[in-house]
Design a protein around this motif. Structure first.
Motif, PDB file in Angstrom:
ATOM      1  N   LYS A 120     -15.084 -31.743  16.214  1.00 17.61           N
ATOM      2  CA  LYS A 120     -16.276 -31.575  15.363  1.00 17.61           C
ATOM      3  C   LYS A 120     -16.007 -30.551  14.261  1.00 17.61           C
ATOM      4  N   LEU A 121     -15.324 -29.476  14.614  1.00 12.76           N
ATOM      5  CA  LEU A 121     -14.952 -28.473  13.616  1.00 12.76           C
ATOM      6  C   LEU A 121     -14.025 -29.077  12.572  1.00 12.76           C
ATOM      7  N   ASP A 122     -13.066 -29.865  13.030  1.00 10.73           N
ATOM      8  CA  ASP A 122     -12.136 -30.514  12.107  1.00 10.73           C
ATOM      9  C   ASP A 122     -12.862 -31.459  11.153  1.00 10.73           C
ATOM     10  N   ASP A 123     -13.824 -32.209  11.679  1.00 11.72           N
ATOM     11  CA  ASP A 123     -14.593 -33.130  10.837  1.00 11.72           C
ATOM     12  C   ASP A 123     -15.360 -32.372   9.755  1.00 11.72           C
ATOM     13  N   ALA A 124     -15.997 -31.271  10.146  1.00 14.57           N
ATOM     14  CA  ALA A 124     -16.744 -30.453   9.186  1.00 14.57           C
ATOM     15  C   ALA A 124     -15.793 -29.826   8.163  1.00 14.57           C
ATOM     16  N   PHE A 125     -14.634 -29.380   8.627  1.00 16.27           N
ATOM     17  CA  PHE A 125     -13.635 -28.796   7.737  1.00 16.27           C
ATOM     18  C   PHE A 125     -13.162 -29.831   6.723  1.00 16.27           C
ATOM     19  N   LEU A 126     -12.905 -31.033   7.196  1.00 14.71           N
ATOM     20  CA  LEU A 126     -12.418 -32.094   6.311  1.00 14.71           C
ATOM     21  C   LEU A 126     -13.447 -32.427   5.231  1.00 14.71           C
ATOM     22  N   ARG A 127     -14.717 -32.454   5.610  1.00 18.10           N
ATOM     23  CA  ARG A 127     -15.765 -32.707   4.614  1.00 18.10           C
ATOM     24  C   ARG A 127     -15.773 -31.601   3.563  1.00 18.10           C
ATOM     25  N   ALA A 128     -15.695 -30.351   4.010  1.00 19.15           N
ATOM     26  CA  ALA A 128     -15.679 -29.223   3.076  1.00 19.15           C
ATOM     27  C   ALA A 128     -14.419 -29.260   2.214  1.00 19.15           C
ATOM     28  N   TYR A 129     -13.300 -29.590   2.820  1.00 13.46           N
ATOM     29  CA  TYR A 129     -12.025 -29.668   2.113  1.00 13.46           C
ATOM     30  C   TYR A 129     -12.078 -30.726   1.010  1.00 13.46           C
ATOM     31  N   ASN A 130     -12.626 -31.886   1.333  1.00 18.46           N
ATOM     32  CA  ASN A 130     -12.740 -32.943   0.331  1.00 18.46           C
ATOM     33  C   ASN A 130     -13.668 -32.532  -0.811  1.00 18.46           C
ATOM     34  N   THR A 131     -14.731 -31.833  -0.475  1.00 18.47           N
ATOM     35  CA  THR A 131     -15.648 -31.329  -1.509  1.00 18.47           C
ATOM     36  C   THR A 131     -14.928 -30.317  -2.394  1.00 18.47           C
ATOM     37  N   LEU A 132     -14.160 -29.435  -1.780  1.00 20.04           N
ATOM     38  CA  LEU A 132     -13.410 -28.425  -2.532  1.00 20.04           C
ATOM     39  C   LEU A 132     -12.388 -29.089  -3.458  1.00 20.04           C
TER      40      LEU A 132
END
Length: 114
Positions: free
Chosen positions: A59-71
């Motif tokens: 779940k943390l990885d999924d949230a990180f990936l979303r933030a990473y893609n936004t960044l």
């Protein structure tokens, strides 16, 4: 979303992941010891705890990936390596944290290999 907010969010997520990985490493060490001592009674409990942690990390990885893609969209970059070149505040902190995560993951893999 602002770049600093996204970076901050990624740091928080990475810190949580790092902390969970340290717990996972400890459980892996206990599991290896239990196997070596043929103490099969506790292995099932350890495996269940590890499974819970792995699900939380996902779940943390999924949230990180979303933030990473936004960044990446915000900055027009392809990878985190480019953050240091852009001199983003806390970018180095994020990269350092990711290196720590990688080190812990590698040590867990070694423990699991036996």
């Amino acid at each position: 979303m602002q770049v600093q907010q996204i970076t901050g969010q990624m740091i928080v997520l990475s810190q949580k992941k790092y902390e969970e990985l340290l717990i996972l490493k400890e459980l892996s060490e206990k599991q290896a010891k239990a196997f070596a001592e043929k103490n099969l009674d506790i292995i099932d409990d350890l495996l269940n705890k590890k499974d819970e942690i792995i699900k939380y990390i996902q779940k943390l990885d999924d949230a990180f990936l979303r933030a990473y893609n936004t960044l990446k969209e915000e900055l027009g970059i392809n990878s985190l390596d480019m953050i240091s070149k852009l001199q983003i505040k806390k970018g180095k902190d994020l990269q350092d944290l990711i290196k720590k995560i990688t080190t812990v993951v590698e040590s867990i893999i070694e423990i699991e290999k036996g």
